[in-house]
Design a protein around this motif. Structure first.
Motif, PDB file in Angstrom:
ATOM      1  N   ALA A 125       0.828  -1.203   0.000  1.00 54.07           N
ATOM      2  CA  ALA A 125       0.000   0.000   0.000  1.00 54.07           C
ATOM      3  C   ALA A 125       0.864   1.255   0.000  1.00 54.07           C
ATOM      4  CB  ALA A 125      -0.942  -0.008   1.194  1.00 54.07           C
ATOM      5  N   ALA A 126       1.986   1.219   0.716  1.00 54.84           N
ATOM      6  CA  ALA A 126       2.912   2.352   0.710  1.00 54.84           C
ATOM      7  C   ALA A 126       3.550   2.514  -0.658  1.00 54.84           C
ATOM      8  CB  ALA A 126       3.976   2.159   1.784  1.00 54.84           C
ATOM      9  N   TYR A 127       3.928   1.395  -1.273  1.00 59.26           N
ATOM     10  CA  TYR A 127       4.511   1.449  -2.608  1.00 59.26           C
ATOM     11  C   TYR A 127       3.488   1.965  -3.616  1.00 59.26           C
ATOM     12  CZ  TYR A 127       6.853  -0.012  -6.905  1.00 59.26           C
ATOM     13  OH  TYR A 127       7.441  -0.024  -8.159  1.00 59.26           O
ATOM     14  N   GLY A 128       2.256   1.495  -3.513  1.00 63.41           N
ATOM     15  CA  GLY A 128       1.214   1.964  -4.413  1.00 63.41           C
ATOM     16  C   GLY A 128       0.969   3.455  -4.286  1.00 63.41           C
ATOM     17  N   TRP A 129       0.999   3.970  -3.044  1.00 70.38           N
ATOM     18  CA  TRP A 129       0.847   5.409  -2.846  1.00 70.38           C
ATOM     19  C   TRP A 129       1.970   6.159  -3.553  1.00 70.38           C
ATOM     20  CZ3 TRP A 129       3.682   9.476  -1.333  1.00 70.38           C
ATOM     21  CH2 TRP A 129       3.011  10.668  -1.067  1.00 70.38           C
ATOM     22  N   ALA A 130       3.199   5.678  -3.385  1.00 70.99           N
ATOM     23  CA  ALA A 130       4.337   6.358  -3.999  1.00 70.99           C
ATOM     24  C   ALA A 130       4.243   6.323  -5.529  1.00 70.99           C
ATOM     25  CB  ALA A 130       5.641   5.715  -3.524  1.00 70.99           C
ATOM     26  N   LEU A 131       3.823   5.194  -6.086  1.00 71.87           N
ATOM     27  CA  LEU A 131       3.671   5.112  -7.539  1.00 71.87           C
ATOM     28  C   LEU A 131       2.626   6.099  -8.050  1.00 71.87           C
ATOM     29  CD1 LEU A 131       3.775   1.332  -8.555  1.00 71.87           C
ATOM     30  CD2 LEU A 131       5.331   3.143  -9.269  1.00 71.87           C
ATOM     31  N   ALA A 132       1.600   6.315  -7.271  1.00 75.86           N
ATOM     32  CA  ALA A 132       0.517   7.192  -7.710  1.00 75.86           C
ATOM     33  C   ALA A 132       0.823   8.667  -7.490  1.00 75.86           C
ATOM     34  CB  ALA A 132      -0.780   6.827  -6.979  1.00 75.86           C
ATOM     35  N   HIS A 133       1.633   9.010  -6.472  1.00 76.78           N
ATOM     36  CA  HIS A 133       1.743  10.401  -6.045  1.00 76.78           C
ATOM     37  C   HIS A 133       3.156  10.976  -6.052  1.00 76.78           C
ATOM     38  CE1 HIS A 133      -2.456  10.338  -4.773  1.00 76.78           C
ATOM     39  NE2 HIS A 133      -2.216   9.210  -4.148  1.00 76.78           N
ATOM     40  N   ASP A 134       4.179  10.156  -6.152  1.00 75.86           N
ATOM     41  CA  ASP A 134       5.550  10.646  -6.011  1.00 75.86           C
ATOM     42  C   ASP A 134       6.274  10.564  -7.347  1.00 75.86           C
ATOM     43  OD1 ASP A 134       7.872  11.473  -4.278  1.00 75.86           O
ATOM     44  OD2 ASP A 134       8.654   9.581  -5.053  1.00 75.86           O
ATOM     45  N   ALA A 135       6.685  11.717  -7.864  1.00 79.71           N
ATOM     46  CA  ALA A 135       7.334  11.753  -9.179  1.00 79.71           C
ATOM     47  C   ALA A 135       8.650  10.986  -9.179  1.00 79.71           C
ATOM     48  CB  ALA A 135       7.570  13.209  -9.594  1.00 79.71           C
ATOM     49  N   ASP A 136       9.365  11.031  -8.072  1.00 79.02           N
ATOM     50  CA  ASP A 136      10.634  10.299  -7.997  1.00 79.02           C
ATOM     51  C   ASP A 136      10.403   8.798  -8.130  1.00 79.02           C
ATOM     52  OD1 ASP A 136      13.555   9.956  -7.231  1.00 79.02           O
ATOM     53  OD2 ASP A 136      12.595   8.937  -5.549  1.00 79.02           O
ATOM     54  N   GLN A 137       9.403   8.250  -7.419  1.00 75.70           N
ATOM     55  CA  GLN A 137       9.127   6.822  -7.522  1.00 75.70           C
ATOM     56  C   GLN A 137       8.603   6.460  -8.912  1.00 75.70           C
ATOM     57  OE1 GLN A 137       9.916   4.235  -5.263  1.00 75.70           O
ATOM     58  NE2 GLN A 137       9.544   3.278  -7.257  1.00 75.70           N
ATOM     59  N   GLN A 138       7.828   7.327  -9.503  1.00 62.14           N
ATOM     60  CA  GLN A 138       7.351   7.071 -10.855  1.00 62.14           C
ATOM     61  C   GLN A 138       8.520   6.956 -11.827  1.00 62.14           C
ATOM     62  OE1 GLN A 138       4.712  10.371 -11.364  1.00 62.14           O
ATOM     63  NE2 GLN A 138       3.149   9.534  -9.980  1.00 62.14           N
ATOM     64  N   ARG A 139       9.506   7.831 -11.664  1.00 63.55           N
ATOM     65  CA  ARG A 139      10.689   7.752 -12.529  1.00 63.55           C
ATOM     66  C   ARG A 139      11.462   6.475 -12.283  1.00 63.55           C
ATOM     67  NH1 ARG A 139      15.725   8.403 -11.416  1.00 63.55           N
ATOM     68  NH2 ARG A 139      15.296   9.325  -9.365  1.00 63.55           N
ATOM     69  N   ARG A 140      11.631   6.111 -11.021  1.00 61.99           N
ATOM     70  CA  ARG A 140      12.377   4.900 -10.692  1.00 61.99           C
ATOM     71  C   ARG A 140      11.699   3.639 -11.224  1.00 61.99           C
ATOM     72  NH1 ARG A 140      16.032   5.621  -6.124  1.00 61.99           N
ATOM     73  NH2 ARG A 140      16.003   7.801  -5.435  1.00 61.99           N
ATOM     74  N   ALA A 141      10.383   3.675 -11.337  1.00 61.23           N
ATOM     75  CA  ALA A 141       9.621   2.498 -11.763  1.00 61.23           C
ATOM     76  C   ALA A 141       9.349   2.477 -13.263  1.00 61.23           C
ATOM     77  CB  ALA A 141       8.298   2.436 -11.000  1.00 61.23           C
ATOM     78  N   SER A 142       9.944   3.364 -14.013  1.00 62.48           N
ATOM     79  CA  SER A 142       9.637   3.457 -15.441  1.00 62.48           C
ATOM     80  C   SER A 142      10.001   2.182 -16.195  1.00 62.48           C
ATOM     81  CB  SER A 142      10.358   4.661 -16.061  1.00 62.48           C
ATOM     82  OG  SER A 142      11.767   4.534 -15.921  1.00 62.48           O
ATOM     83  N   TYR A 143      10.957   1.411 -15.682  1.00 68.46           N
ATOM     84  CA  TYR A 143      11.369   0.168 -16.337  1.00 68.46           C
ATOM     85  C   TYR A 143      10.248  -0.872 -16.368  1.00 68.46           C
ATOM     86  CZ  TYR A 143      11.696  -1.818 -11.652  1.00 68.46           C
ATOM     87  OH  TYR A 143      11.394  -2.257 -10.392  1.00 68.46           O
ATOM     88  N   ILE A 144       9.278  -0.759 -15.464  1.00 65.55           N
ATOM     89  CA  ILE A 144       8.226  -1.769 -15.367  1.00 65.55           C
ATOM     90  C   ILE A 144       7.418  -1.838 -16.656  1.00 65.55           C
ATOM     91  CG2 ILE A 144       6.098  -2.394 -14.158  1.00 65.55           C
ATOM     92  CD1 ILE A 144       7.364  -1.375 -11.583  1.00 65.55           C
ATOM     93  N   GLY A 145       7.250  -0.707 -17.323  1.00 68.14           N
ATOM     94  CA  GLY A 145       6.526  -0.711 -18.582  1.00 68.14           C
ATOM     95  C   GLY A 145       7.165  -1.624 -19.608  1.00 68.14           C
ATOM     96  N   ALA A 200       1.463  -9.815 -14.392  1.00 68.93           N
ATOM     97  CA  ALA A 200       0.283 -10.165 -13.603  1.00 68.93           C
ATOM     98  C   ALA A 200       0.017  -9.188 -12.465  1.00 68.93           C
ATOM     99  CB  ALA A 200       0.443 -11.577 -13.032  1.00 68.93           C
ATOM    100  N   MET A 201       0.917  -8.242 -12.226  1.00 74.68           N
ATOM    101  CA  MET A 201       0.786  -7.375 -11.067  1.00 74.68           C
ATOM    102  C   MET A 201      -0.415  -6.440 -11.215  1.00 74.68           C
ATOM    103  SD  MET A 201       4.040  -4.780 -11.682  1.00 74.68           S
ATOM    104  CE  MET A 201       3.776  -3.816 -10.183  1.00 74.68           C
ATOM    105  N   THR A 202      -1.091  -6.215 -10.107  1.00 75.53           N
ATOM    106  CA  THR A 202      -2.204  -5.281 -10.013  1.00 75.53           C
ATOM    107  C   THR A 202      -2.004  -4.432  -8.760  1.00 75.53           C
ATOM    108  OG1 THR A 202      -3.525  -6.905  -8.786  1.00 75.53           O
ATOM    109  CG2 THR A 202      -3.825  -6.825 -11.182  1.00 75.53           C
ATOM    110  N   PRO A 203      -2.622  -3.258  -8.680  1.00 82.43           N
ATOM    111  CA  PRO A 203      -2.450  -2.414  -7.485  1.00 82.43           C
ATOM    112  C   PRO A 203      -2.871  -3.146  -6.217  1.00 82.43           C
ATOM    113  CG  PRO A 203      -3.467  -1.170  -9.260  1.00 82.43           C
ATOM    114  CD  PRO A 203      -3.454  -2.599  -9.710  1.00 82.43           C
ATOM    115  N   GLU A 204      -2.080  -2.961  -5.164  1.00 80.54           N
ATOM    116  CA  GLU A 204      -2.369  -3.597  -3.872  1.00 80.54           C
ATOM    117  C   GLU A 204      -2.596  -2.532  -2.804  1.00 80.54           C
ATOM    118  OE1 GLU A 204      -2.646  -6.780  -3.104  1.00 80.54           O
ATOM    119  OE2 GLU A 204      -1.864  -7.843  -4.849  1.00 80.54           O
ATOM    120  N   THR A 205      -3.220  -1.424  -3.206  1.00 83.45           N
ATOM    121  CA  THR A 205      -3.373  -0.304  -2.283  1.00 83.45           C
ATOM    122  C   THR A 205      -4.302  -0.616  -1.116  1.00 83.45           C
ATOM    123  OG1 THR A 205      -5.082   0.553  -3.767  1.00 83.45           O
ATOM    124  CG2 THR A 205      -2.856   1.441  -4.034  1.00 83.45           C
ATOM    125  N   ASP A 206      -5.128  -1.659  -1.248  1.00 84.29           N
ATOM    126  CA  ASP A 206      -6.049  -2.017  -0.171  1.00 84.29           C
ATOM    127  C   ASP A 206      -5.532  -3.173   0.681  1.00 84.29           C
ATOM    128  OD1 ASP A 206      -7.883  -0.076  -0.969  1.00 84.29           O
ATOM    129  OD2 ASP A 206      -8.849  -1.434  -2.387  1.00 84.29           O
TER     130      ASP A 206
END
Length: 272
Positions: A125-145, A200-206
């Motif tokens: 849930a913390a990781y999901g928040w960062a992916l949704a709201h933190d530009a730094d984490q979004q940049r770090r996770a760009s490889y996932i695409g 197969a990954m899906t958001p786990e914010t809940d």
């Protein structure tokens, strides 16, 4: 390397030591070998360890199709393996994707987990928040695409003698160990199976808060996981919680800082 049959599949497992059981879950693009030094230190401290090559990484546990690699299924694999080893309760440790599986398992099955030590990946849930709201984490996770792209990822990662996969380790992991990890991923279907974890990954914010004593280990030179999610991890643990920050260590904590990691695991498992 032992063989354990669970859920009609056969998993390769590195097991050893005597004492309270610790289950070690590896990440991508690694294998159970990533835990070898940490496991030896845990044996010296009086613990037994079981480190499986997880679904997709073991030749006998490599089903086809993205749906076979959903998080619920990966967590159930660990429970089935623990049942096969005769472990009712155990200390759980995970790094990278292994940490993600460990968070999921511990949140949903706290009755099976004595303690949790999660490395690099914070509570989902913390990781999901960062992916949704933190530009730094979004940049770090760009490889996932790229990893989720079933048309290009395998070819790009394996071309030029797996140059891009090797580069992921940043020179922080011994070459012989990198070679061992990549040998497993070069087996027929293995890289696709490993990438299916991403597909197969899906958001786990809940995902519910974890209810067992937990240590989260994060390293300041981690290129994939930023501080925003790390600092929110403790908001999702309703039990004794410790945040261990390793300065100057990369994402590859089990291989680069085995002593510090083993100390964190032992301190958590022993309640010190």
């Amino acid at each position: 390397m032992e063989q354990t049959t669970a859920r009609d599949m056969t998993f390769e497992v590195e097991r050893g030591g005597e004492g309270p059981p610790v289950v070690l879950l590896h990440g991508f693009p690694e294998t159970a070998a990533s835990w070898r030094t940490v496991a030896g230190l845990l044996h010296d401290a009086g613990y037994s360890t079981s480190a499986p090559n997880q679904r997709g990484y073991s030749p006998g546990a490599r089903p086809d199709g993205v749906e076979a690699y959903r998080m619920d299924t990966l967590a159930d694999d660990v429970l089935a393996l623990a049942d096969a080893w005769g472990l009712d309760r155990f200390h759980l440790v995970g790094h990278d994707w292994g940490a993600a599986v460990a968070w999921k398992l511990t949140a949903l099955h706290p009755e099976r987990v004595e303690t949790l030590t999660a490395v690099s990946v914070p509570h989902l849930a913390a990781y999901g928040w960062a992916l949704a709201h933190d530009a730094d984490q979004q940049r770090r996770a760009s490889y996932i695409g790229l990893f989720r792209d079933g048309q290009r990822a395998e070819e790009l990662l394996l071309e030029d003698d797996a140059r891009r996969l090797i580069a992921m380790f940043e020179g922080r992991v011994p070459a012989d160990l990198v070679g061992e990890h990549l040998a497993a991923l070069r087996e027929p279907g293995a890289l696709t199976a490993a990438l299916n974890w991403y597909r197969a990954m899906t958001p786990e914010t809940d995902l519910p808060a974890v209810q067992v004593p937990t240590t989260y280990v994060w390293s300041t030179d981690d290129q994939a996981l930023g501080r925003a999610g790390a600092e929110r991890c403790g908001d999702h643990v309703d039990a004794d919680y410790r945040f261990v920050e390793l300065d100057g260590i990369s994402h590859w904590v089990p291989e680069e800082a085995p002593g510090e990691l083993a100390e964190a695991i032992v301190s958590r498992a022993s309640g010190q």
